[in-house]
Design a protein around this motif. Structure first.
Motif, PDB file in Angstrom:
ATOM      1  N   PHE A 210      23.617 -36.046   3.236  1.00 22.15           N
ATOM      2  CA  PHE A 210      24.894 -35.528   2.760  1.00 22.15           C
ATOM      3  C   PHE A 210      25.529 -34.687   3.862  1.00 22.15           C
ATOM      4  O   PHE A 210      24.848 -33.898   4.523  1.00 22.15           O
ATOM      5  N   GLN A 211      26.847 -34.841   4.059  1.00 23.23           N
ATOM      6  CA  GLN A 211      27.548 -34.072   5.077  1.00 23.23           C
ATOM      7  C   GLN A 211      28.890 -33.582   4.551  1.00 23.23           C
ATOM      8  O   GLN A 211      29.525 -34.248   3.728  1.00 23.23           O
ATOM      9  N   LEU A 212      29.308 -32.428   5.068  1.00 26.26           N
ATOM     10  CA  LEU A 212      30.586 -31.816   4.695  1.00 26.26           C
ATOM     11  C   LEU A 212      31.191 -31.160   5.926  1.00 26.26           C
ATOM     12  O   LEU A 212      30.507 -30.431   6.647  1.00 26.26           O
ATOM     13  N   THR A 213      32.472 -31.435   6.190  1.00 26.64           N
ATOM     14  CA  THR A 213      33.202 -30.750   7.251  1.00 26.64           C
ATOM     15  C   THR A 213      34.560 -30.324   6.720  1.00 26.64           C
ATOM     16  O   THR A 213      35.084 -30.922   5.771  1.00 26.64           O
ATOM     17  N   THR A 214      35.126 -29.275   7.309  1.00 24.69           N
ATOM     18  CA  THR A 214      36.442 -28.794   6.903  1.00 24.69           C
ATOM     19  C   THR A 214      37.380 -28.792   8.099  1.00 24.69           C
ATOM     20  O   THR A 214      36.946 -28.806   9.258  1.00 24.69           O
ATOM     21  N   ARG A 219      30.911 -26.713   8.869  1.00 24.89           N
ATOM     22  CA  ARG A 219      30.042 -27.871   8.695  1.00 24.89           C
ATOM     23  C   ARG A 219      28.856 -27.524   7.808  1.00 24.89           C
ATOM     24  O   ARG A 219      28.362 -26.398   7.838  1.00 24.89           O
ATOM     25  N   ALA A 220      28.424 -28.506   7.049  1.00 21.72           N
ATOM     26  CA  ALA A 220      27.220 -28.349   6.234  1.00 21.72           C
ATOM     27  C   ALA A 220      26.560 -29.709   6.107  1.00 21.72           C
ATOM     28  O   ALA A 220      27.237 -30.743   6.134  1.00 21.72           O
ATOM     29  N   VAL A 242      36.961 -20.357   1.989  1.00 21.64           N
ATOM     30  CA  VAL A 242      38.420 -20.366   2.124  1.00 21.64           C
ATOM     31  C   VAL A 242      38.886 -18.923   2.316  1.00 21.64           C
ATOM     32  O   VAL A 242      38.712 -18.086   1.432  1.00 21.64           O
ATOM     33  N   ASP A 243      39.436 -18.638   3.496  1.00 25.86           N
ATOM     34  CA  ASP A 243      39.951 -17.299   3.811  1.00 25.86           C
ATOM     35  C   ASP A 243      41.469 -17.224   3.722  1.00 25.86           C
ATOM     36  O   ASP A 243      42.024 -16.138   3.542  1.00 25.86           O
ATOM     37  N   ASN A 252      36.197 -33.188   4.401  1.00 28.86           N
ATOM     38  CA  ASN A 252      35.649 -34.530   4.493  1.00 28.86           C
ATOM     39  C   ASN A 252      34.171 -34.453   4.130  1.00 28.86           C
ATOM     40  O   ASN A 252      33.466 -33.541   4.573  1.00 28.86           O
ATOM     41  N   PHE A 253      33.713 -35.388   3.330  1.00 26.87           N
ATOM     42  CA  PHE A 253      32.325 -35.341   2.871  1.00 26.87           C
ATOM     43  C   PHE A 253      31.788 -36.754   2.729  1.00 26.87           C
ATOM     44  O   PHE A 253      32.554 -37.732   2.599  1.00 26.87           O
TER      45      PHE A 253
END
Length: 293
Positions: A210-214, A219-220, A242-243, A252-253
């Motif tokens: 599993f991957q997550l980017t913003t 990144r995670a 979220v700041d 994106n995931f």
């Protein structure tokens, strides 16, 4: 005479002395200031006490404080502006606590009724699934077990990959992203739920990644084996922060299992979910208690 009138208003009917103040005697403006510090469920409970609490609980400034800071953006995106413009803030809050579809019904946004946190879901039809148009691999099946009433069912494939993209003005905070998956095909037989495990294979050989980017560089990543056939499981992809709530953020995931030395199948993909981390943490705790990822 004025003194006698004042005394009369303070005495009970037997003239035995001053009557005790009642909850209904507290000014609504004072009650409203107290209610503003409570959670929405508690406000609604107190509103049933008497007329004073009911009136105080309707104050716009109470419910505006419970709405996300960017609730107007959410309203513009998913609700009818003319309808919202004529509503009290408590009615806006109630409307936003219901699932509100957008992007052709492939996505939903709603507020958690207890905290006012913004929650999101992206259906399987709103995700990019490799091979989805080939009936030899995937099918969309109808089911009451999905909030979208349909899930993507994988019979068998070599290259497993599901990607998602989502852009939104998220309220400030920390968010957790999950995929909701199940091994086995759900159906009903004689009015009872059954799960067909005929096609389940390949998920115990290599883990799913599993991957997550913003869009602001976060990144995670995580990986795990899929298990627990016949039960829907929320698989945690990762968290993001979220700041700047007034700016669009794109996430994106994905989840992949692209080792082509073996096939895998028998998987239902329902949707991706984005929850405030407080809710996400509770989901992770429940998964651990159930012996899941």
């Amino acid at each position: 005479m004025g003194a006698n009138l004042s005394c009369a208003t303070l005495c009970d009917t037997n003239g035995e002395g001053p009557s005790k103040p009642r909850l209904g005697d507290i000014p609504e403006s004072c009650l409203a200031l107290v209610l503003m510090h409570l959670d929405p469920p508690d406000i609604c409970k107190l509103a049933r006490l008497n007329r004073a609490f009911r009136g105080a609980s309707s104050a716009d400034f109470i419910w505006e404080s419970k709405l996300p800071s960017n609730y107007k953006f959410i309203c513009e995106k998913v609700l009818d502006e003319k309808t919202v413009a004529g509503l009290e803030k408590k009615d806006v809050y109630a409307m936003m606590c219901r699932p509100n579809p957008f992007d052709g019904g492939t996505k939903e946004v709603w507020l958690d009724k207890n905290t006012g946190g913004a929650c999101f879901s992206i259906s399987s039809k709103g995700l990019a699934i490799t091979g989805i148009d080939d009936r030899r691999y995937w099918n969309h099946i109808s089911t009451e077990e999905s909030r979208f009433h349909t899930v993507a069912y994988l019979q068998q494939i070599w290259w497993f990959e599901i990607d998602g993209e989502f852009e939104f003005e998220f309220p400030k905070g920390i968010y957790s992203l999950f995929f909701r998956l199940q091994l086995g095909r759900p159906s009903k037989r004689m009015g009872r739920r059954v799960c067909n495990s005929e096609h389940i294979h390949g998920w115990d050989i290599k883990p799913v990644r599993f991957q997550l980017t913003t869009s602001d560089g976060q990144r995670a990543a995580s990986k795990c084996y899929l298990d627990n056939p016949g039960n829907w499981v929320y698989y945690h992809v990762g968290d993001f922060v979220v700041d700047r709530p007034s700016e669009l953020m794109k996430i994106n995931f994905s989840m992949t299992q692209i080792d082509c030395t073996h096939t895998k199948g028998g998987l239902c993909a329902d949707a991706a979910f984005v929850y405030p981390s407080s809710i996400g943490g509770e989901i992770c705790k429940m998964n651990k208690l159930a012996g899941q990822h």
